[in-house]
Design a protein around this motif. Structure first.
Motif, PDB file in Angstrom:
ATOM      1  N   ARG A 143      43.433 -25.055   8.275  1.00 61.29           N
ATOM      2  CA  ARG A 143      42.292 -25.547   7.511  1.00 61.29           C
ATOM      3  C   ARG A 143      41.579 -26.670   8.262  1.00 61.29           C
TER       4      ARG A 143
ATOM      5  N   ASN B 283      31.408 -20.709   4.020  1.00 59.22           N
ATOM      6  CA  ASN B 283      32.661 -20.739   3.269  1.00 59.22           C
ATOM      7  C   ASN B 283      33.805 -20.391   4.207  1.00 59.22           C
TER       8      ASN B 283
ATOM      9  N   ALA C 143      40.117 -22.711  -0.116  1.00 57.78           N
ATOM     10  CA  ALA C 143      38.691 -22.427   0.024  1.00 57.78           C
ATOM     11  C   ALA C 143      37.937 -23.730   0.231  1.00 57.78           C
TER      12      ALA C 143
ATOM     13  N   ALA D  97      44.410 -18.193  -0.794  1.00 56.14           N
ATOM     14  CA  ALA D  97      43.923 -19.053   0.286  1.00 56.14           C
ATOM     15  C   ALA D  97      43.290 -20.342  -0.224  1.00 56.14           C
TER      16      ALA D  97
ATOM     17  N   ARG E 140      38.238 -19.742   4.464  1.00 60.25           N
ATOM     18  CA  ARG E 140      39.507 -19.487   3.777  1.00 60.25           C
ATOM     19  C   ARG E 140      40.634 -19.687   4.780  1.00 60.25           C
ATOM     20  N   SER E 141      41.723 -20.304   4.318  1.00 59.40           N
ATOM     21  CA  SER E 141      42.867 -20.553   5.185  1.00 59.40           C
ATOM     22  C   SER E 141      44.108 -20.710   4.318  1.00 59.40           C
ATOM     23  N   TYR E 142      45.273 -20.727   4.959  1.00 58.08           N
ATOM     24  CA  TYR E 142      46.532 -20.783   4.211  1.00 58.08           C
ATOM     25  C   TYR E 142      47.386 -22.000   4.520  1.00 58.08           C
TER      26      TYR E 142
ATOM     27  N   ASN F 157      43.074 -13.371   0.019  1.00 57.58           N
ATOM     28  CA  ASN F 157      42.112 -14.303   0.611  1.00 57.58           C
ATOM     29  C   ASN F 157      41.259 -15.032  -0.418  1.00 57.58           C
ATOM     30  N   ALA F 158      41.247 -14.556  -1.650  1.00 60.74           N
ATOM     31  CA  ALA F 158      40.537 -15.276  -2.696  1.00 60.74           C
ATOM     32  C   ALA F 158      41.288 -16.569  -3.016  1.00 60.74           C
ATOM     33  N   SER F 159      40.669 -17.433  -3.824  1.00 59.50           N
ATOM     34  CA  SER F 159      41.244 -18.755  -4.086  1.00 59.50           C
ATOM     35  C   SER F 159      41.345 -19.023  -5.573  1.00 59.50           C
TER      36      SER F 159
ATOM     37  N   ALA G 216      45.233 -24.271  -0.856  1.00 59.24           N
ATOM     38  CA  ALA G 216      45.966 -22.997  -0.936  1.00 59.24           C
ATOM     39  C   ALA G 216      46.891 -23.019  -2.147  1.00 59.24           C
TER      40      ALA G 216
END
Length: 419
Positions: A277, A268, A195, A193, A270-272, A342-344, A311
């Protein structure tokens, strides 16, 4: 071609294992990785790299292996650690402490496996340098600092990475995680994702807790912001999209009977996709400012965005080609598809800068049999994962798998099998 390079791994394995344990025992925080950088540069020089540079983008290290005409392939590893107190009980566990960017003394641990990443890239570089007769082209070996802050890749680029050294035609990277050791996992397209982080300061008007009517309470304002933010994903992001909004920090006041002047939030997301975003970022700012206005705040809130990481997109066609090569080497049973994480990760910044494909995969670092059992029984969330004080990859077969994966992917690209 690849097998000729990998053939030297047996005689390198013990030495590489000791190098990994040393890195694990002596972790360093982001942008403080001076000892680690020196060791990595020394290993590259000992391996016979044609060029080695330190201090790229702060503490980054770059090695170049030039071996005739052919593609330029970039292999990247990160090597910073985290402010985590290690609880693995390993004989080579870290007891290190350091001063962080805010001046606080903190424990330090390689809780995300970056020491394994660095050791694997050192191993791959050494094997390539010892088997030049088996390949042709140029390898750009990039050891990136400060991944945990999301600024390391951009820092190296801004320091002239692609002006001082050859520009790659493809960027390859990998990450160890809570999967069975010896296994490789991958995704195509967005695999990690974006961040974005922001710091918000809400301004009220403080006073005595017995006279709330004379104040503008920033604590209540902050509480309403936190509650309202939970509706952004539930009610504004389309169900077909994915996003996360986390308020990880809320600080206000000094005493129970004093209404403070300010409240601070650390948020914080998270998006893709760029659309989601932008939607989430705009919604957060709208809610923060609207709540301040609704509360009668006499001053606009401060909203400070920082630490943006796009992303990570593993280019589908190139990924399919590289994964086919990894499958041929490891076998189908050891290669598994993985849903988006979901981590970046900021490795994608390199490929985005040059508009070349990035290929990124994951590989397992936990003891295989109990990890497979945990997955089959639905207990995967109980496994020690990245950033856990209990996370430390088993040295083998994790180390060998990581080295082999880098070699297979790089030789596949060097052979001219373009995406």
């Amino acid at each position: 071609m690849a097998q000729s390079v990998i053939a030297g791994l047996d005689e390198l394995r013990d030495e590489l294992g000791e190098f990994y344990r040393d890195l694990h025992r002596h972790p360093e925080l982001s942008l403080q990785e001076t000892r680690t950088a020196g060791l990595l540069a020394g290993r590259l020089r000992d391996a016979g790299c044609d060029e080695v540079a330190e201090g790229v983008g702060g503490t980054g290290v770059v090695g170049v292996l030039r071996n005739g005409t052919g593609p330029v392939v970039m292999l990247r590893a990160d090597f910073d650690a985290l402010p985590v107190e290690e609880k693995t009980g390993l004989p080579y566990a870290s007891t290190a402490r350091a001063t962080d960017q805010d001046g606080r003394e903190v424990p330090v641990m390689h809780a995300c496996g970056h020491d394994m990443h660095a050791a694997c890239l050192v191993g791959a570089a050494t094997l390539f340098a010892r088997a030049r007769e088996a390949w042709a082209g140029t390898l750009l070996l990039v050891f990136q600092p400060a991944e945990e802050l999301g600024v390391g890749a951009r820092g190296m680029i801004d320091d002239g990475l692609f002006e001082r050294f050859e520009k790659p035609e493809i960027v390859l990277g990998q990450h160890v995680g809570p999967l069975p050791a010896g296994f490789v996992a991958y995704g195509k397209g967005p695999v990690m994702a974006a961040a974005d982080s922001l710091e918000v300061t809400l301004y009220g008007r403080g006073g005595h807790g017995s006279r709330p009517e004379s104040t503008v309470d920033p604590v209540l304002m902050a509480a309403n912001v936190v509650t309202r933010l939970q509706g952004v994903v539930a009610r504004e992001v389309p169900p077909s999209e994915a996003a996360v909004v986390t308020v990880g920090r809320l600080q206000a006041g000094t005493k129970d009977n004093i209404i403070p002047d300010t409240a601070e939030l650390g948020i914080n997301i998270r998006s893709y996709t760029p659309r989601t975003r932008d939607l989430v970022r705009a919604a957060i700012e709208r809610i923060v400012r609207a709540e301040a206005a609704a509360s009668g705040a006499e001053r606009e809130p401060d909203v400070r965005w920082h630490g943006a990481t796009p992303a990570l997109v593993s280019e589908p066609e190139a990924t399919g080609s590289v994964i086919a090569a990894l499958t041929e080497h490891f076998g189908e049973t050891r290669i598994q598809p993985l849903p988006p994480v979901n981590a970046s990760e900021d490795v994608g910044v390199f490929g985005d800068e040059l508009q070349v494909p990035t290929v990124f995969w994951f590989w397992g670092g936990l003891e295989a049999e109990p990890t497979i059992t945990a997955f089959l029984e639905g207990r995967a969330d109980q496994l020690p994962g990245n950033h856990s004080p209990f996370f430390a990859p088993v040295v083998e077969p994790t180390l060998s798998t990581g080295v082999e994966a880098l070699v297979i992917a790089a030789t596949h690209c060097l052979a001219g099998l373009r995406p």
